[in-house]
Design an enzyme around this catalytic site. Structure first.
Site, short mmCIF file in Angstrom:
data_model
loop_
_atom_site.label_atom_id
_atom_site.label_comp_id
_atom_site.label_asym_id
_atom_site.label_seq_id
_atom_site.Cartn_x
_atom_site.Cartn_y
_atom_site.Cartn_z
CB SER A 185 0.92 8.77 -2.37
OG SER A 185 0.32 9.78 -3.26
N PRO A 235 0.92 -1.14 0.02
CG PRO A 235 -0.86 -1.70 1.41
CD PRO A 235 0.34 -1.97 1.15
CB CYS A 236 1.24 3.82 -2.33
SG CYS A 236 -0.27 4.32 -3.10
CD GLN A 237 -3.58 3.13 0.81
OE1 GLN A 237 -2.38 2.54 0.69
NE2 GLN A 237 -4.69 2.60 0.60
#
Length: 320
Positions: free
Chosen positions: A80, A75-77
């Protein structure tokens, strides 16, 4: 080419799987937390008889079967630039450590030969680069050497400007084939197959997607630049400007076809969330690639009226 087996962790709807199966490799299982992504995944791929799991944070090393490759876009949340920049200490992006712990808990013979990892480009620089150093350090402790490269989808036949960092790691005891760096052909130039007014034009599949622009009438597409016949009793948007008269652009008149104003339409990201952090500018200019479509952003347009070449008499905003 030897066929290899792979596990699709943090699989989403199966981007890694599509690429690896196209290259001739075989998926033996997947893990994805989001139930809607799992439903899409199982609709697109034949997963009958494959190993599967829902939550990678609940797995133990012995739960995961052997495969030649583990691929995962963790996951990149928290990484980012559109998020709150927590980095790998964030609950979502920290799932990276859970996956590495699974590797560390396996015997050397049970570890995959390769790891194929993807995330946003900001992984390289968040927290002054220390998080990426942690990524490499953890892989080193698990027994892997790494190569990495930022790749842009527009250079590989995809009509979208999308940069991602890819990491390919090989187990030191085996799997030393060099894969990165890769190069691709820049497909930024659009190939117009059929000309005409915007809304009638047809472009080839190569190149960055055409964006909303402010230099042409849009006909049915309703994008670009429009002229407004400023009549009190019959106002309408036209494709071409009215003839110049002594009263041109003097405002509303009683006579149809006497005056014109101009509407400009600009694409805008999440017009109702002006304080939202995001990558780059909120408003796109003429000729720029369009915003990447996402499942949570509200893409819209700003429509501004010009009179006497001075902005702005009226502005509107809306969603598309």
């Amino acid at each position: 080419m030897k066929q290899m087996t792979f596990l699709d962790l943090c699989s989403g709807i199966g981007g890694f799987r599509l690429g690896l199966e196209t290259a001739g490799h075989k998926c033996i299982g997947y893990c994805e937390y989001d139930k809607f992504a799992r439903a899409s995944y199982e609709a697109m791929y034949d997963t009958e008889g494959e190993w599967k799991a829902h939550d990678v944070t609940k797995l133990k090393p012995e739960d995961v079967p052997y495969a030649d490759i583990w691929c995962f876009g963790f996951p990149c949340q928290d990484i980012s630039v559109a998020g709150k920049q927590r980095g790998l200490v964030g609950k979502r992006s920290g799932i990276y450590y859970n996956i590495i712990d699974l590797l560390k808990g396996k015997e050397e013979s049970a570890k995959p030969s390769y790891l194929l990892v993807e995330n946003v480009k900001n992984l390289l620089s968040i927290n002054a680069g220390f998080d990426f150093a942690s990524v490499l350090s953890e892989m080193d402790e698990a027994g892997y050497d790494c190569r990495w490269q930022v790749l842009n989808s527009k250079n590989f036949g995809v009509p979208q400007n999308r940069e991602r960092v890819f990491i390919i790691a090989n187990l030191r005891s085996r799997g030393r084939r060099e894969i990165l760096p890769l190069t691709g052909e820049n497909a930024a130039a659009l190939n117009q197959l059929i000309g005409g007014m915007q809304g009638y034009r047809v472009y080839g599949t190569d190149g960055i997607s055409a964006t909303l622009v402010g230099n042409a009438g849009g006909v049915g597409a309703k994008t670009g630049l429009y002229f407004i016949d400023q009549s009190n009793h019959d106002p309408k948007i036209t494709d071409t400007a009215r003839c110049l008269t002594a009263r041109y652009t003097a405002g509303m008149t009683n006579h149809t076809a006497m005056n014109s104003a101009v509407l400009e339409v600009h694409p805008v990201l999440t017009p109702e969330r002006m304080e939202k952090r995001q990558n780059g500018r909120r408003m796109k200019e003429d000729g720029e690639p369009m915003f990447t479509l996402t499942s949570q952003d509200r893409h819209g347009v700003y429509v501004c009226e010009k009179v006497d070449s001075v902005k702005v008499k009226k502005c509107y905003k809306g969603r598309i």
